[in-house]
Write a protein that holds these residues in place. Structure first.
Motif, PDB file in Angstrom:
ATOM      1  N   PRO A 142      -3.034   4.030  -2.943  1.00 49.95           N
ATOM      2  CA  PRO A 142      -3.174   4.787  -1.690  1.00 49.95           C
ATOM      3  C   PRO A 142      -4.101   4.076  -0.716  1.00 49.95           C
ATOM      4  CG  PRO A 142      -3.879   6.098  -3.599  1.00 49.95           C
ATOM      5  CD  PRO A 142      -3.590   4.728  -4.074  1.00 49.95           C
ATOM      6  N   ARG A 143      -3.689   4.032   0.546  1.00 48.23           N
ATOM      7  CA  ARG A 143      -4.450   3.322   1.571  1.00 48.23           C
ATOM      8  C   ARG A 143      -4.831   4.293   2.682  1.00 48.23           C
ATOM      9  NH1 ARG A 143      -7.289   2.285   4.323  1.00 48.23           N
ATOM     10  NH2 ARG A 143      -6.350   1.613   6.230  1.00 48.23           N
ATOM     11  N   PRO A 188       0.834  -1.190   0.000  1.00 49.71           N
ATOM     12  CA  PRO A 188       0.000   0.000   0.000  1.00 49.71           C
ATOM     13  C   PRO A 188       0.872   1.246   0.000  1.00 49.71           C
ATOM     14  CG  PRO A 188       0.162  -0.858   2.220  1.00 49.71           C
ATOM     15  CD  PRO A 188       0.917  -1.813   1.343  1.00 49.71           C
ATOM     16  N   CYS A 189       0.263   2.356  -0.288  1.00 51.64           N
ATOM     17  CA  CYS A 189       0.972   3.637  -0.305  1.00 51.64           C
ATOM     18  C   CYS A 189       0.394   4.530   0.786  1.00 51.64           C
ATOM     19  CB  CYS A 189       0.843   4.313  -1.666  1.00 51.64           C
ATOM     20  SG  CYS A 189       1.797   5.838  -1.788  1.00 51.64           S
ATOM     21  N   SER A 190       1.211   4.839   1.775  1.00 48.94           N
ATOM     22  CA  SER A 190       0.775   5.763   2.827  1.00 48.94           C
ATOM     23  C   SER A 190       0.630   7.168   2.250  1.00 48.94           C
ATOM     24  CB  SER A 190       1.793   5.776   3.973  1.00 48.94           C
ATOM     25  OG  SER A 190       2.999   6.400   3.540  1.00 48.94           O
ATOM     26  N   MET A 191      -0.096   8.007   2.918  1.00 49.88           N
ATOM     27  CA  MET A 191      -0.272   9.377   2.453  1.00 49.88           C
ATOM     28  C   MET A 191       1.035  10.155   2.539  1.00 49.88           C
ATOM     29  SD  MET A 191      -3.294   9.510   1.272  1.00 49.88           S
ATOM     30  CE  MET A 191      -3.057   7.801   0.811  1.00 49.88           C
ATOM     31  N   ASN A 192       1.885   9.819   3.485  1.00 51.55           N
ATOM     32  CA  ASN A 192       3.204  10.430   3.582  1.00 51.55           C
ATOM     33  C   ASN A 192       4.029  10.102   2.334  1.00 51.55           C
ATOM     34  OD1 ASN A 192       5.422  11.775   5.035  1.00 51.55           O
ATOM     35  ND2 ASN A 192       6.280   9.718   5.165  1.00 51.55           N
ATOM     36  N   THR A 193       4.036   8.830   1.947  1.00 48.07           N
ATOM     37  CA  THR A 193       4.777   8.412   0.759  1.00 48.07           C
ATOM     38  C   THR A 193       4.171   9.028  -0.497  1.00 48.07           C
ATOM     39  OG1 THR A 193       5.479   6.368   1.841  1.00 48.07           O
ATOM     40  CG2 THR A 193       5.531   6.400  -0.572  1.00 48.07           C
ATOM     41  N   LEU A 194       2.853   9.058  -0.584  1.00 50.95           N
ATOM     42  CA  LEU A 194       2.179   9.674  -1.728  1.00 50.95           C
ATOM     43  C   LEU A 194       2.595  11.136  -1.876  1.00 50.95           C
ATOM     44  CD1 LEU A 194      -0.173   9.423  -3.913  1.00 50.95           C
ATOM     45  CD2 LEU A 194      -1.574  10.530  -2.170  1.00 50.95           C
TER      46      LEU A 194
END
Length: 171
Positions: free
Chosen positions: A107-108, A71-77
């Protein structure tokens, strides 16, 4: 094909690991985990792995064809959207963007704030970037979490051009 799976620290790291394990053997595969993903793995799966900013996927010359961030955290996004390359995941995503290789981001988070949506919109404007959150469907009549996961992974494989029979398709 060379396929890179990056797992950030959002809930659902097992989904990224499952995607990695289901990549057909004819493809060369690589796995990157963020420090936060390790923490989530410790809580969810008791698996401990490390990332390395000097690893091969940090270079475009390594030749990754497809990069997943699942998954992609919002921080990573946010870091990907802003071009911040402070770890191997964000650097690998930037390599995919600059080399015009397929980048599939899952995004998760829920709900998506306007800030998150703006980051997704910005990234989706690049021809090679696909925003594909882990969204379930009902037409395949899922009976278990496994069925739901297979559907999501199958859809991500479809987007990457990886043949699969992981879920019941629409008829």
């Amino acid at each position: 094909m060379k396929i890179l799976v990056c797992i950030s620290g959002a809930s659902g790291v097992n989904l990224g690991l499952k995607l990695y394990n289901l990549i057909p053997s004819e493809h060369e595969r690589f796995l990157v985990l963020s420090e936060n993903a390790k923490t989530v793995f410790e809580k969810e799966e008791n698996i401990f792995l490390n990332n390395d900013i000097a690893a091969a996927p940090a270079s475009g010359s390594f030749g990754i064809d497809i990069t997943f961030v699942v998954p992609c955290s919002m921080n990573t996004l946010a870091k990907i959207a802003l071009g911040i390359t402070d770890n191997l995941i964000t650097r690998s995503a930037q390599v995919a963007i600059k080399e015009k290789k397929k980048l599939i981001i899952a995004p998760r988070e829920m709900p998506f704030s306007e800030i998150y949506l703006e980051h997704m919109l910005k990234l989706s404007r690049f021809q090679n970037v696909i925003i594909a959150p882990p969204v379930l469907a009902y037409y395949n009549n899922p009976k278990s979490i496994e069925d739901i996961e297979m559907f999501m992974i199958g859809k991500w494989f479809d987007l990457a051009g990886i043949e699969n029979n992981l879920f019941k398709r629409w008829k």
